[in-house]
Design an enzyme around this catalytic site. Structure first.
Site, PDB file in Angstrom:
ATOM      1  N   LEU A 287       0.810  -1.218   0.000  1.00 38.74           N
ATOM      2  CA  LEU A 287       0.000   0.000   0.000  1.00 38.74           C
ATOM      3  C   LEU A 287       0.844   1.269   0.000  1.00 38.74           C
ATOM      4  CD1 LEU A 287      -3.097  -0.558   2.286  1.00 38.74           C
ATOM      5  CD2 LEU A 287      -3.038   0.288  -0.062  1.00 38.74           C
ATOM      6  N   CYS A 288       2.006   1.216   0.711  1.00 39.03           N
ATOM      7  CA  CYS A 288       2.787   2.449   0.816  1.00 39.03           C
ATOM      8  C   CYS A 288       3.385   2.824  -0.539  1.00 39.03           C
ATOM      9  CB  CYS A 288       3.857   2.333   1.896  1.00 39.03           C
ATOM     10  SG  CYS A 288       5.144   1.169   1.493  1.00 39.03           S
ATOM     11  N   THR A 289       3.654   1.810  -1.373  1.00 42.48           N
ATOM     12  CA  THR A 289       4.129   2.118  -2.725  1.00 42.48           C
ATOM     13  C   THR A 289       3.043   2.853  -3.497  1.00 42.48           C
ATOM     14  OG1 THR A 289       5.604   0.222  -2.788  1.00 42.48           O
ATOM     15  CG2 THR A 289       4.920   1.116  -4.902  1.00 42.48           C
TER      16      THR A 289
ATOM     17  N   THR B 275       2.607   6.452  -1.824  1.00 39.91           N
ATOM     18  CA  THR B 275       3.652   7.487  -1.820  1.00 39.91           C
ATOM     19  C   THR B 275       4.654   7.398  -2.973  1.00 39.91           C
ATOM     20  OG1 THR B 275       5.008   6.149  -0.354  1.00 39.91           O
ATOM     21  CG2 THR B 275       3.542   7.764   0.682  1.00 39.91           C
TER      22      THR B 275
END
Ligand SMILES: [Zn+2]
Lengths: 550, 438
Positions: B212-214, B217
């Site tokens: 999810l962080c990829t 952000t």
């Protein structure tokens, strides 16, 4: 919605209908299919031929024609999906053609009910067709005529058997059938040139790893792994007389070096980018040497001498050959796999590879233009074709098509070429020499009546064993007796199983083989993926295929 | 042309076998590979009486129905919940443009019944989960042509669970086909006796999900931008509208969102077609490959019921055929071994060791279960021997156990403890023993 770009045109009706296949062969492949006209010469029970066409009409070939002089009888209805009761007594070609046309309104269908013998005597009867599918049995002299046409018109010819639990097909492709878009598996296509970096790539790596010891954890954990590997390669070279890791032992030592550089004092207890670097070592630290297949293409006579009428493939291949001679590598393909990195760093890396790929492509394109002028070619090869070739240069393929054997078999069948194919040749020979009602009647396949089952089995076995022993005599090296015994007993079993079917098709085996043959036709017409070279047998008893060259 | 052995009767009436002349050759005559103990020459009745269930009336299902009808089967049932879409028409040859929107099972059954006289095809337009043991018990054999791994796992565990050692009739052979592009596979399973779908789950490893962080952000690929629009932007901006991946307006919205994000990050390559592919998880499919795999399944079904030749799946022999047509033609036919620790067909007492990062949160662990090739659980509930760590339902218990999601695994369980994982998608329990990852 004010901040969104203006609405776009959704997919066209055709793109919607063909969505699942366009994802495989794209618009160019689809166009090739739509420009094709396929001839089916149907005979026997006729299932495998029509099932093949079904799988070609659905994805949208342009046009098909069925030649078949047989009349629909009761047995057709128990095995053939594209005939109905109301068609009994009518021409099989006509009714099957109509039912197949229903599958796709974009496809044109025609039929010919004249017997093959007389139809072939008309001048240019085969001229309109891009590709020909001939279903066994076809009389040997007619098959020879079809081969002669394939040879002269460079139109691919398939010859297909489906008998009981077995099927078999051979394809006669043009003597030079090159493929650029081979769709290699993604694992084999990454070509990072870590052992032959160019200045901009090295500069990128230096920039991203500068002062890495003092980087904040989050920065260190986002250095793209390609930069990590290039950095430690330079370190390694300093200790090893400027040499990169050479062998397996070096590479594992180098891998340990990278592993040890991973930071573990962070909350995650490791770094994903370093893990990626470690796992890429064995895969990526290979010299970017083209395969022997590709190097052989550079040496092919068609490649060495470019003429006014050379196919574009050879002109581009020659230009890439020049590039290889000059630099010892192929043009950079330019693709970068996804990796742990910040967006901007990754895009920058992509651009480093892309610029290099563009530069290499420009150089190849210049050679192509030079060759074109030199050979006085009238039309220019399109830039995009040269670009596509550069991108896939490491994976191009050349198939050397050759005629398959037509009974009576003679000449140089290769020993071990396969007991299975010998049995099909024997089946052809039997069928060519037996007819249903004496002279010039319809061909009679072995095993068609109970009374002659045993005699037929013996005959087919006898023919196949004779073919095998003739081959043994021709073999240029001594053949081991045990091998011979194995092949002979295999032949006897196969002959028995194939005669058991009495020339009948099982619908499932016909449908399965129709699936395989249609895949091959699609590959040949789109010039994508890699076709069978040149014979394939499917064994429905064991559910296994084998491919060999005869 | 009508010089046949028997005078033809109209409409292929009972007793007249002219129509089945070719089929009868292999039903009446033994071959060199037939097993003399099990092959009964001239036995057409077994085929005609056998009730066969076909699961799926899509690309594979259409082919399977046609093949079975023309292999002498007379009593066929078919289940499919889907309706016909225009993108089915390039391969699902029983459907025409005018059928778009109708139920696949109904249209397919009616078409084959009309084309092949004398075969009865009973459609059911609904989910396989609507049916119970009683229903599945009536069939001699089940042939599956599905595109969903969840549905395969469901029917697999249903059939394994049905096996009663005292009742040989409770064992239903399962024949399963699948395709992707030019590749495919056909396999035969004898529930509890040979390797099952669950044993073979790692043959179909899920694509690794992008963290999810990829997405949030640091997107790098066009697919990341699409997933962002799909998972994050929609939730933020259109929460009240249920996303319908078949609604062109919804796909267009996602496409434009993705395109805009891609422009912000200088990422090239977002297209409408790619958006659709990512959001709907589209697998390329063509008629040819469906034909190969479906026919292989039906060939095995035919051999299995008639013993006309050896079939795949007999215990101790090959049970799996892999087909690849990308480069020449290649099949790999082998015996996939049954797994002793299979959560569905393995010995009940065995719990599999499971490596868990003690520092990971329960939420991380739950996410990882979806990606583990041998588990692939999307909505798991987790219990240890003495407490519930997280339950998906009922709502009260979900609320009660939700705070655990934030906690670290080392605070919730201990090395060597047994952990039970269930998922409402499957009637099975997964037993694990915790092993700390070092
Ligand atoms: Zn199992």
């Amino acid at each position: 919605m004010a901040d969104l770009p203006p609405p776009v045109q959704g997919p066209t009706a055709k793109e919607k209908k063909y969505d699942r296949q366009l994802r495989l062969w794209g618009a160019t492949g689809q166009m090739a299919l739509e420009n094709s006209h396929i001839l089916l010469i149907n005979s026997g029970p006729g299932v495998v031929g029509l099932e093949t066409l079904k799988n070609l009409v659905l994805p949208g070939i342009g046009h098909f024609t069925i030649q078949d002089s047989q009349v629909v009888d009761e047995t057709d209805l128990g095995v053939n999906f594209f005939l109905e009761e109301q068609h009994l007594g009518g021409f099989r070609a006509e009714h099957a053609c109509n039912l197949l046309k229903e599958l796709n309104p974009d496809v044109q269908g025609s039929f010919i009910t004249e017997p093959l013998e007389s139809w072939l005597t008309q001048p240019d009867s085969l001229k309109p067709y891009t590709l020909i599918l001939a279903i066994a049995p076809v009389r040997p002299e007619l098959l020879t005529q079809l081969q002669a046409h394939a040879d002269q018109a460079l139109a691919p010819l398939f010859y297909v058997h489906s008998v009981g639990f077995y099927s078999h097909f051979s394809v006669y492709l043009p003597p030079a059938f090159p493929i650029v878009d081979t769709h290699p598996s993604p694992e084999t296509t990454t070509d990072l040139r870590l052992l032959k970096p160019w200045p901009e790539l090295l500069e990128y790596a230096q920039q991203k790893t500068k002062n890495h010891e003092n980087m904040a954890a989050d920065d260190h954990g986002h250095i793209p792994y390609i930069a990590v590997l290039l950095h430690y390669l330079e370190e390694w070279k300093k200790e090893h007389n400027g040499e990169a890791p050479q062998n397996y032992k070096d590479k594992t030592a180098f891998r340990d070096l990278v592993k040890q550089a991973t930071r573990t004092d962070n909350p995650e207890g490791g770094e994903e980018n370093f893990e990626e670097a470690v796992s890429a070592v064995l895969r990526s630290l290979n010299p970017p040497e083209p395969s022997s297949t590709v190097k052989e293409i550079f040496k092919a006579p068609e490649c060495v001498l470019i003429r006014e009428n050379s196919a574009p493939f050879w002109v581009i291949a020659h230009a890439i050959g020049l590039f290889y001679t000059k630099y010892g590598v192929l043009p950079v393909p330019g693709a970068v796999p996804d990796m742990k990195a910040r967006s901007a760093d990754y895009i920058q890396l992509q651009n480093v590879y892309k610029s290099k790929a563009r530069k290499d492509f420009a150089e190849v394109l210049e050679s192509v233009r030079f060759l074109e002028r030199n050979a006085n070619r009238s039309t220019q090869i399109e830039d995009k074709d040269v670009e596509a070739f550069c991108k896939n240069a490491a994976h191009i393929k050349l198939v050397r098509g050759r005629p398959f054997h037509v009974v009576p078999a003679e000449g140089d069948l290769k020993w071990g070429s396969n007991a299975k194919s010998l049995v099909f040749l024997a089946w052809d020979k039997f069928t060519a020499t037996h007819s249903l009602d004496g002279l010039a009647g319809a061909p009679r396949p072995p095993g068609s009546s109970e009374a002659e089952l045993e005699a037929d089995t013996e005959k087919v076995t006898g023919i196949a064993l004779k073919l095998a022993s003739d081959l043994t005599k021709q073999a240029s090296y001594p053949v081991d007796q045990d091998d011979l015994d194995t092949v002979n007993s295999q032949i006897m079993e196969l002959a028995q199983e194939i005669v058991r079917a009495g020339g009948g098709e099982l619908h499932s085996i016909g449908a399965l083989t129709g699936g395989i043959v249609s895949q091959e036709v699609i590959k040949v017409i789109t010039e994508q993926y890699v076709p069978v070279d040149n014979t394939c047998v499917f064994d429905g008893v064991r559910s296994k295929s084998s491919v060999f060259r005869v | 042309m009508a010089a046949a052995d028997v005078t033809p009767l109209p409409n292929g009436l009972e007793g007249d076998r002219t129509r089945w002349k070719y089929l009868d050759k292999v039903l009446d005559r033994p071959g060199p590979f037939t097993d003399p103990d099990s092959f009964v020459p001239g036995n057409h009745e077994t085929l005609e009486r056998a009730k066969v269930l076909v699961i799926g009336a899509g690309g594979l299902g259409c082919e399977i129905l046609k093949n079975l009808a023309l292999s002498g089967f007379k009593d066929i049932h078919v289940i499919d919940m889907d309706t016909i879409d225009v993108s089915n028409l390039n391969r699902q040859f029983l459907f025409r443009a005018a059928d778009v929107g109708k139920y696949k099972a109904e249209v397919a059954a009616a078409f084959v019944e009309k084309r092949v006289k004398g075969v009865k095809i009973t459609p059911y337009c609904g989910k396989i989960q609507d049916k119970d043991e009683e229903y599945y018990k009536q069939f001699a054999i089940i042939v599956c042509g599905l595109d969903s791994i969840e549905a395969r796992r469901w029917i697999n565990s249903m059939l394994v669970g049905m096996v009663d050692g005292n009742d040989p009739d409770s064992l239903k052979p399962l024949i399963d086909g699948g395709t992707e592009g030019f590749k495919g596979q056909a396999r035969v399973i004898f529930p509890t006796m040979t390797s099952c779908i669950e044993c073979q789950l790692d043959m179909h490893a899920p694509r690794a999900a992008v963290p999810l962080c990829t997405l949030a952000t640091i997107p790098r690929q066009p697919q990341h931008c699409i997933e962002w629009a799909h998972i994050i932007a929609w939730e933020e901006e259109r929460k009240d509208i249920t996303l319908d991946t078949d609604d062109p307006e919804h796909i267009t919205w996602l496409f434009q969102k993705a395109l805009k994000r891609a422009e912000e990050f200088n990422i090239p390559g977002v297209t409408y077609s790619m958006t659709q592919g990512v959001v709907k998880n589209i697998i390329p499919a063509i008629a040819s490959t469906n034909a190969i795999v479906a026919a292989s399944c039906c060939n095995e079904a035919f051999k299995l019921l008639t013993n006309a030749n050896p079939f795949l799946g007999f215990p101790g022999t090959d049970n799996y055929m892999m087909y690849t047509g990308d480069e020449s033609v290649y099949t790999y036919t082998f015996e996939h071994q049954k797994k002793d620790d299979c959560p569905v067909c393995g010995e009940e007492a065995l719990a599999r060791p499971l490596e868990i990062d003690p520092e990971a949160t329960l939420q991380d662990f739950i996410d990882s279960l979806a990606e583990r090739p041998e588990a692939q659980l999307k909505t798991p509930s987790i219990r240890t021997t003495d407490k519930s760590l997280y339950l998906q339902s009922p709502a009260d218990l979900e609320r009660l156990t939700r705070p655990n999601l934030e906690k670290r695994m080392k605070d919730l369980t201990a090395e060597g403890e047994e952990m039970l994982v269930t998922d409402k998608a499957f009637p099975t329990m997964f037993k694990y023993v915790v092993v700390w990852k070092k």
